[in-house]
Design a protein around this motif. Structure first.
Motif, PDB file in Angstrom:
ATOM      1  N   VAL A   1       0.842  -1.203   0.000  1.00  0.00           N
ATOM      2  CA  VAL A   1       0.000   0.000   0.000  1.00  0.00           C
ATOM      3  C   VAL A   1       0.875   1.251   0.000  1.00  0.00           C
ATOM      4  CG1 VAL A   1      -1.661   1.326   1.361  1.00  0.00           C
ATOM      5  CG2 VAL A   1      -1.972  -1.129   1.064  1.00  0.00           C
ATOM      6  N   ALA A   2       1.916   1.257   0.814  1.00  0.00           N
ATOM      7  CA  ALA A   2       2.816   2.415   0.854  1.00  0.00           C
ATOM      8  C   ALA A   2       3.548   2.576  -0.483  1.00  0.00           C
ATOM      9  CB  ALA A   2       3.825   2.261   1.990  1.00  0.00           C
ATOM     10  N   GLY A   3       3.958   1.464  -1.075  1.00  0.00           N
ATOM     11  CA  GLY A   3       4.612   1.524  -2.383  1.00  0.00           C
ATOM     12  C   GLY A   3       3.694   2.078  -3.450  1.00  0.00           C
ATOM     13  N   PHE A   4       2.438   1.617  -3.449  1.00  0.00           N
ATOM     14  CA  PHE A   4       1.455   2.144  -4.398  1.00  0.00           C
ATOM     15  C   PHE A   4       1.272   3.646  -4.197  1.00  0.00           C
ATOM     16  CE2 PHE A   4      -2.975   3.559  -4.566  1.00  0.00           C
ATOM     17  CZ  PHE A   4      -3.155   3.576  -5.941  1.00  0.00           C
ATOM     18  N   ALA A   5       1.076   4.074  -2.956  1.00  0.00           N
ATOM     19  CA  ALA A   5       0.834   5.493  -2.671  1.00  0.00           C
ATOM     20  C   ALA A   5       2.033   6.353  -3.047  1.00  0.00           C
ATOM     21  CB  ALA A   5       0.480   5.679  -1.193  1.00  0.00           C
ATOM     22  N   MET A   6       3.230   5.903  -2.698  1.00  0.00           N
ATOM     23  CA  MET A   6       4.428   6.677  -3.030  1.00  0.00           C
ATOM     24  C   MET A   6       4.654   6.730  -4.537  1.00  0.00           C
ATOM     25  SD  MET A   6       5.742   8.095  -0.434  1.00  0.00           S
ATOM     26  CE  MET A   6       7.257   8.622  -1.168  1.00  0.00           C
ATOM     27  N   MET A   7       4.429   5.618  -5.214  1.00  0.00           N
ATOM     28  CA  MET A   7       4.607   5.596  -6.666  1.00  0.00           C
ATOM     29  C   MET A   7       3.596   6.527  -7.337  1.00  0.00           C
ATOM     30  SD  MET A   7       6.486   4.253  -9.076  1.00  0.00           S
ATOM     31  CE  MET A   7       7.222   2.786  -8.401  1.00  0.00           C
ATOM     32  N   MET A   8       2.346   6.478  -6.873  1.00  0.00           N
ATOM     33  CA  MET A   8       1.314   7.346  -7.452  1.00  0.00           C
ATOM     34  C   MET A   8       1.661   8.812  -7.227  1.00  0.00           C
ATOM     35  SD  MET A   8      -1.445   7.025  -9.116  1.00  0.00           S
ATOM     36  CE  MET A   8      -2.775   8.069  -9.647  1.00  0.00           C
ATOM     37  N   TRP A   9       2.093   9.151  -6.028  1.00  0.00           N
ATOM     38  CA  TRP A   9       2.472  10.534  -5.730  1.00  0.00           C
ATOM     39  C   TRP A   9       3.658  10.965  -6.596  1.00  0.00           C
ATOM     40  CZ3 TRP A   9       7.109  12.449  -3.813  1.00  0.00           C
ATOM     41  CH2 TRP A   9       7.109  13.812  -3.526  1.00  0.00           C
ATOM     42  N   PHE A  10       4.673  10.111  -6.652  1.00  0.00           N
ATOM     43  CA  PHE A  10       5.889  10.438  -7.385  1.00  0.00           C
ATOM     44  C   PHE A  10       5.598  10.617  -8.870  1.00  0.00           C
ATOM     45  CE2 PHE A  10      10.160  10.016  -9.004  1.00  0.00           C
ATOM     46  CZ  PHE A  10      10.939  10.541  -8.000  1.00  0.00           C
ATOM     47  N   LEU A  11       4.815   9.696  -9.451  1.00  0.00           N
ATOM     48  CA  LEU A  11       4.513   9.789 -10.879  1.00  0.00           C
ATOM     49  C   LEU A  11       3.633  10.995 -11.191  1.00  0.00           C
ATOM     50  CD1 LEU A  11       3.976   6.034 -11.747  1.00  0.00           C
ATOM     51  CD2 LEU A  11       5.887   7.495 -12.429  1.00  0.00           C
ATOM     52  N   ASN A  12       2.664  11.277 -10.342  1.00  0.00           N
ATOM     53  CA  ASN A  12       1.824  12.459 -10.572  1.00  0.00           C
ATOM     54  C   ASN A  12       2.627  13.751 -10.470  1.00  0.00           C
ATOM     55  OD1 ASN A  12      -0.884  11.731 -11.228  1.00  0.00           O
ATOM     56  ND2 ASN A  12      -1.061  10.890  -9.176  1.00  0.00           N
ATOM     57  N   ARG A  13       3.601  13.757  -9.605  1.00  0.00           N
ATOM     58  CA  ARG A  13       4.386  14.975  -9.409  1.00  0.00           C
ATOM     59  C   ARG A  13       5.504  15.145 -10.433  1.00  0.00           C
ATOM     60  NH1 ARG A  13       5.098  19.036  -5.362  1.00  0.00           N
ATOM     61  NH2 ARG A  13       7.256  19.697  -5.396  1.00  0.00           N
ATOM     62  N   TYR A  14       6.229  14.072 -10.734  1.00  0.00           N
ATOM     63  CA  TYR A  14       7.415  14.186 -11.583  1.00  0.00           C
ATOM     64  C   TYR A  14       7.309  13.464 -12.921  1.00  0.00           C
ATOM     65  CZ  TYR A  14       9.497  15.733  -7.214  1.00  0.00           C
ATOM     66  OH  TYR A  14       9.763  16.409  -6.059  1.00  0.00           O
ATOM     67  N   GLY A  15       6.256  12.692 -13.123  1.00  0.00           N
ATOM     68  CA  GLY A  15       6.135  11.917 -14.344  1.00  0.00           C
ATOM     69  C   GLY A  15       5.930  12.785 -15.576  1.00  0.00           C
ATOM     70  N   LYS A  16       6.488  12.332 -16.694  1.00  0.00           N
ATOM     71  CA  LYS A  16       6.332  13.037 -17.961  1.00  0.00           C
ATOM     72  C   LYS A  16       5.459  12.172 -18.867  1.00  0.00           C
ATOM     73  CE  LYS A  16      10.691  15.399 -17.679  1.00  0.00           C
ATOM     74  NZ  LYS A  16      11.644  14.781 -16.794  1.00  0.00           N
ATOM     75  N   TYR A  17       4.260  12.637 -19.107  1.00  0.00           N
ATOM     76  CA  TYR A  17       3.311  11.916 -19.951  1.00  0.00           C
ATOM     77  C   TYR A  17       3.218  12.649 -21.279  1.00  0.00           C
ATOM     78  CZ  TYR A  17      -0.931   9.512 -21.384  1.00  0.00           C
ATOM     79  OH  TYR A  17      -1.842   8.744 -22.048  1.00  0.00           O
ATOM     80  N   HIS A  18       3.395  11.939 -22.370  1.00  0.00           N
ATOM     81  CA  HIS A  18       3.360  12.539 -23.701  1.00  0.00           C
ATOM     82  C   HIS A  18       1.970  12.326 -24.304  1.00  0.00           C
ATOM     83  CE1 HIS A  18       7.651  12.879 -23.292  1.00  0.00           C
ATOM     84  NE2 HIS A  18       7.732  11.591 -23.041  1.00  0.00           N
TER      85      HIS A  18
END
Length: 121
Positions: free
Chosen positions: A99-116
């Motif tokens: 659960v913590a991994g999912f939450a951290m990954m979601m936060w990290f990707l929403n904040r720093y992810g580059k979606y084309h």
């Protein structure tokens, strides 16, 4: 229009985050060869998911990603799941890690992810 783009982007990151959280659970709990097979299958799924969402573009071969920190997060989570296997605290620690991994990954990707986003012709 901008809201629709954000929705597509969030769904993309959500699927990737869910795959990561489930992978941590499988690495921590599964027996036999499954802790090796599932993460490999997850990588194949992620690549297919990227192609289906237009994240592997034909012109310059960009791949949607975040900073190198995302790889570090993934490796640390996988290592912790492997370390927790067959321990006395695994029953509660591995689900918490997932659960913590999912939450951290979601936060990290929403904040720093580059979606084309795909350009409509």
């Amino acid at each position: 229009m901008e809201r629709a783009k954000q929705s597509v982007e969030r769904r993309y990151w959500l699927v990737l985050s869910l795959v990561y959280g489930v992978s941590l659970e499988i690495i921590g709990f599964a027996q036999g060869i499954w802790p090796v097979i599932f993460p490999l299958a997850a990588v194949v799924f992620i690549v297919v998911h990227a192609f289906a969402n237009g994240q592997v573009l034909s012109g310059n071969q960009r791949f949607s990603t975040a900073t190198p920190g995302i790889g570090l997060l993934a490796m640390v989570g996988g290592a912790v799941a492997a370390i927790l296997r067959d321990t006395e605290i695994a029953f509660w620690a591995i689900p918490l890690l997932g659960v913590a991994g999912f939450a951290m990954m979601m936060w990290f990707l929403n904040r720093y992810g580059k979606y084309h986003h795909r350009e409509k012709a």
